[in-house]
Design a protein around this motif. Sequence first.
Motif, PDB file in Angstrom:
ATOM      1  N   VAL A  51      43.004  38.527  55.568  1.00 36.56           N
ATOM      2  CA  VAL A  51      41.617  38.686  56.014  1.00 36.56           C
ATOM      3  C   VAL A  51      41.592  39.285  57.423  1.00 36.56           C
ATOM      4  CG1 VAL A  51      39.536  37.409  56.676  1.00 36.56           C
ATOM      5  CG2 VAL A  51      40.658  36.915  54.495  1.00 36.56           C
ATOM      6  N   SER A  52      42.501  38.841  58.295  1.00 35.34           N
ATOM      7  CA  SER A  52      42.579  39.420  59.644  1.00 35.34           C
ATOM      8  C   SER A  52      42.918  40.910  59.579  1.00 35.34           C
ATOM      9  CB  SER A  52      43.641  38.693  60.476  1.00 35.34           C
ATOM     10  OG  SER A  52      43.253  37.375  60.712  1.00 35.34           O
ATOM     11  N   ALA A  53      43.865  41.272  58.705  1.00 38.33           N
ATOM     12  CA  ALA A  53      44.220  42.688  58.538  1.00 38.33           C
ATOM     13  C   ALA A  53      43.032  43.483  58.019  1.00 38.33           C
ATOM     14  CB  ALA A  53      45.406  42.818  57.587  1.00 38.33           C
ATOM     15  N   CYS A  54      42.273  42.898  57.112  1.00 36.61           N
ATOM     16  CA  CYS A  54      41.082  43.570  56.570  1.00 36.61           C
ATOM     17  C   CYS A  54      40.056  43.798  57.684  1.00 36.61           C
ATOM     18  CB  CYS A  54      40.487  42.721  55.449  1.00 36.61           C
ATOM     19  SG  CYS A  54      38.983  43.394  54.749  1.00 36.61           S
ATOM     20  N   ARG A  55      39.835  42.803  58.486  1.00 37.84           N
ATOM     21  CA  ARG A  55      38.879  42.952  59.595  1.00 37.84           C
ATOM     22  C   ARG A  55      39.334  44.032  60.567  1.00 37.84           C
ATOM     23  NH1 ARG A  55      38.072  36.722  59.610  1.00 37.84           N
ATOM     24  NH2 ARG A  55      36.180  36.587  58.344  1.00 37.84           N
ATOM     25  N   LEU A  56      40.640  44.079  60.845  1.00 40.58           N
ATOM     26  CA  LEU A  56      41.163  45.128  61.727  1.00 40.58           C
ATOM     27  C   LEU A  56      40.942  46.510  61.123  1.00 40.58           C
ATOM     28  CD1 LEU A  56      44.496  43.529  63.002  1.00 40.58           C
ATOM     29  CD2 LEU A  56      42.415  43.997  64.340  1.00 40.58           C
ATOM     30  N   ALA A  57      41.147  46.648  59.815  1.00 38.30           N
ATOM     31  CA  ALA A  57      40.942  47.940  59.148  1.00 38.30           C
ATOM     32  C   ALA A  57      39.473  48.364  59.236  1.00 38.30           C
ATOM     33  CB  ALA A  57      41.399  47.867  57.696  1.00 38.30           C
ATOM     34  N   CYS A  58      38.567  47.422  59.005  1.00 39.22           N
ATOM     35  CA  CYS A  58      37.133  47.737  59.098  1.00 39.22           C
ATOM     36  C   CYS A  58      36.756  48.093  60.535  1.00 39.22           C
ATOM     37  CB  CYS A  58      36.301  46.557  58.603  1.00 39.22           C
ATOM     38  SG  CYS A  58      36.447  46.238  56.826  1.00 39.22           S
ATOM     39  N   VAL A 128      49.527  44.939  54.280  1.00 36.77           N
ATOM     40  CA  VAL A 128      48.261  44.810  53.557  1.00 36.77           C
ATOM     41  C   VAL A 128      47.667  46.189  53.329  1.00 36.77           C
ATOM     42  CG1 VAL A 128      45.969  43.745  53.547  1.00 36.77           C
ATOM     43  CG2 VAL A 128      47.859  42.597  54.726  1.00 36.77           C
ATOM     44  N   VAL A 129      47.265  46.444  52.096  1.00 39.28           N
ATOM     45  CA  VAL A 129      46.507  47.644  51.766  1.00 39.28           C
ATOM     46  C   VAL A 129      45.064  47.202  51.571  1.00 39.28           C
ATOM     47  CG1 VAL A 129      46.155  49.514  50.106  1.00 39.28           C
ATOM     48  CG2 VAL A 129      48.479  48.794  50.706  1.00 39.28           C
ATOM     49  N   VAL A 130      44.155  47.838  52.311  1.00 43.81           N
ATOM     50  CA  VAL A 130      42.744  47.472  52.287  1.00 43.81           C
ATOM     51  C   VAL A 130      41.951  48.623  51.665  1.00 43.81           C
ATOM     52  CG1 VAL A 130      40.752  46.751  53.668  1.00 43.81           C
ATOM     53  CG2 VAL A 130      43.078  46.145  54.414  1.00 43.81           C
ATOM     54  N   LEU A 157      48.562  50.712  61.734  1.00 45.62           N
ATOM     55  CA  LEU A 157      47.267  50.725  61.060  1.00 45.62           C
ATOM     56  C   LEU A 157      46.905  52.179  60.784  1.00 45.62           C
ATOM     57  CD1 LEU A 157      44.196  48.599  62.149  1.00 45.62           C
ATOM     58  CD2 LEU A 157      44.045  50.680  60.821  1.00 45.62           C
ATOM     59  N   ASP A 158      46.985  52.569  59.524  1.00 45.29           N
ATOM     60  CA  ASP A 158      46.614  53.927  59.110  1.00 45.29           C
ATOM     61  C   ASP A 158      45.390  53.844  58.215  1.00 45.29           C
ATOM     62  OD1 ASP A 158      48.495  55.481  60.400  1.00 45.29           O
ATOM     63  OD2 ASP A 158      49.963  55.318  58.803  1.00 45.29           O
ATOM     64  N   VAL A 159      44.420  54.706  58.490  1.00 40.83           N
ATOM     65  CA  VAL A 159      43.180  54.743  57.711  1.00 40.83           C
ATOM     66  C   VAL A 159      42.984  56.145  57.162  1.00 40.83           C
ATOM     67  CG1 VAL A 159      40.688  54.397  57.782  1.00 40.83           C
ATOM     68  CG2 VAL A 159      42.163  52.994  59.208  1.00 40.83           C
TER      69      VAL A 159
END
Length: 160
Positions: A51-58, A128-130, A157-159
């Motif tokens: 969830v922390s990784a997801c928040r960072l991606a967002c 984590v893949v988001v 962190l790659d987007v």
Amino acid sequence: MGGITGFRNEYGIATAESIVALGRGMLPVSMHIARCAPSTLSNEQCQGLSVSACRLACMALDVTRGRLNPRLLQRAVDAPIIHKLEILGTLLSEHLSGDDVGNHEILRLPVVARDLETVLVSPQLLEVVVHMNIGRTQYWANVIMRHRNGRWICTMLDVG
């Protein structure tokens, strides 16, 4: 939302499935966790890191869209990540500058997380893949979290 269901897949890898509520709208996000190494981390701790990784991606998408100050990520990510997000934001801004900027859904709609695929690679490394959406456009992020100096920090962190 729902609890964590754990099992082993056909290859003998311990996996867990759950659905968590995230974002302002508390929308359901499916999560899959696979463990490739023994670890003392519980499924709940892995879920929290995911969830922390997801928040960072967002947040990373919000930084590139100019909606969030990149300095807010300083404690959670390595410095080169912030620099890379700032460059990506500049490129996006230049790309959209000739168009009617206010009408681009990438700039006006919120980031919505859809699902998370997590792999605990080692006791100190989590990937984590988001999967996210901004309007109808899909985005993916790859986030690597490492345990360093007693805490978890995002080292990649790659987007896209």
